[in-house]
Design a protein around this motif. Structure first.
Motif: not given
Length: 372
Positions: A62-71
């Motif tokens: 989840t942490p990486l998925l959220v950051i990837e979505k924000a980017l």
């Protein structure tokens, strides 16, 4: 959270992460304009049980998925403040490295914070006393340690703040009658509520016990100000409940958005009404789940509960759908059917007629007086 948890990615963990990522994406874009006007242009994402960032097979958690979505959205990347925490030093070190190695991470205006702390009363006290910018918080403990009503209340108390948390039914169900973890259960439900629940579940059949535990959790969240509570069930292949993902918000818009996301993640939808559950067996035995007729039930409820009233489709949905599985499209389908069959009258405030089979938000339904 134990590093062993991240050794193998499971289908339920993928579904859970997808729900969180999709809600973050929708929430951030809805909240951002107001945040830019009143909150210094910042929004935040908080994960207090973040883990190492990847499963052993290399899949992002989840942490990486959220950051990837924000980017993917420059305005979100410019506004987002992230805070990750885990009690395991190996997890925090690995997560920090994984975040630093994400392609395009330099587009995130605020460098992510990764802390190593045990979540307990200090965390609940901090969030309870600290005023937050609009924040979406994800709480995913391996069991229940650190998860409390006080903590959930703290992370949703300010404007634009929503929370989704992992509710481990199996472990909590066992913990209710275990004196060694009484303090944890009291923190999770509230002491008085926990005592009432212990008395109610004693000797109850398993399926009733499930509902009692979830009802107690929902009532406790409502009492502390979490007006909109939406649970999503996860069951094993035998159909037994294992855990929930529980969403809490003070705003109907967030509730409506999450309801749509969880509906799409459901493995069954009877007459278009989602189960709000992920069960592997559902996909292999679909005929077992066509025995109920939920839209027929909805038709009867509306005729009874709105008898003699004149109400718009939008107001019916906002009033009636809370704590029920029905979506906006379900209400439109039923109201359109009732109108086509002459069971209700309609009024179009825009002065136009209503096309058969449709029911726009602004159209008012005029219900007849209930007959006995």
């Amino acid at each position: 959270m134990s590093a062993a948890f991240f050794e193998e990615r499971t289908e339920p963990s993928t579904v859970k992460a997808t729900i969180v990522q999709k809600y973050f994406d929708a929430w951030s874009k809805i909240i951002l304009p107001m945040a830019q006007r009143y909150h210094g242009g910042k929004i935040a994402y908080v994960d207090l049980y973040a883990g190492p960032g990847r499963y052993r097979d290399g899949a992002a958690s989840t942490p990486l998925l959220v950051i990837e979505k924000a980017l993917e959205t420059p305005s979100v990347a410019a506004a987002l403040v992230t805070m990750f925490n885990d009690q395991d030093e190996n997890n925090t070190q690995t997560l920090a490295t994984e975040i630093a190695n994400l392609p395009g991470i330099e587009r995130l205006a605020h460098k992510p914070t990764v802390n190593q702390n045990t979540v307990g009363e200090d965390a609940a006290d901090y969030f309870g006393k600290t005023r937050r910018v609009p924040t979406f918080t994800f709480l995913d403990p391996f069991g229940y340690k650190g998860l409390s009503l006080q903590l959930v209340n703290g992370v949703i108390k300010d404007w634009g703040c929503d929370c989704v948390f992992f509710f481990n039914y199996n472990r909590i169900n066992a913990g209710l009658t275990n004196p060694a973890v009484k303090a944890h259960m009291d923190a999770l439900f509230g002491e008085e509520s926990a005592d009432r629940l212990r008395a109610k579940v004693a000797g109850a059949k398993p399926h009733l016990r499930e509902e009692m535990v979830l009802e107690a959790m929902s009532e406790a969240l409502h009492e502390m100000g979490g007006e909109y509570v939406l649970p999503f069930r996860f069951r094993n292949e035998g159909g037994r409940l294992t855990h929930h993902l529980v969403f809490v918000s003070k705003d109907f818009k967030g509730y409506d958005v999450m309801k749509s996301i969880m509906a799409k993640a459901s493995t069954t939808a009877d007459q278009g009404v989602p189960s709000f559950a992920y069960t592997p067996a559902d996909e292999s035995m679909p005929l077992l789940f066509e025995l109920t007729r939920p839209l027929d039930d909805l038709e009867g409820m509306l005729l009874t509960e709105y008898a003699g009233q004149r109400v718009s489709m939008e107001d019916i949905y906002r009033q009636h759908s809370v704590n029920r599985p029905f979506l906006s499209k379900n209400y439109k389908e039923v109201l359109g059917k009732l109108a086509d069959e002459g069971k209700i009258d309609t009024f179009n405030s825009k002065g136009k007629g209503r096309r058969s089979g449709t029911f726009a938000n602004h159209i008012q339904a005029i219900f007849p007086e209930e007959t006995t």
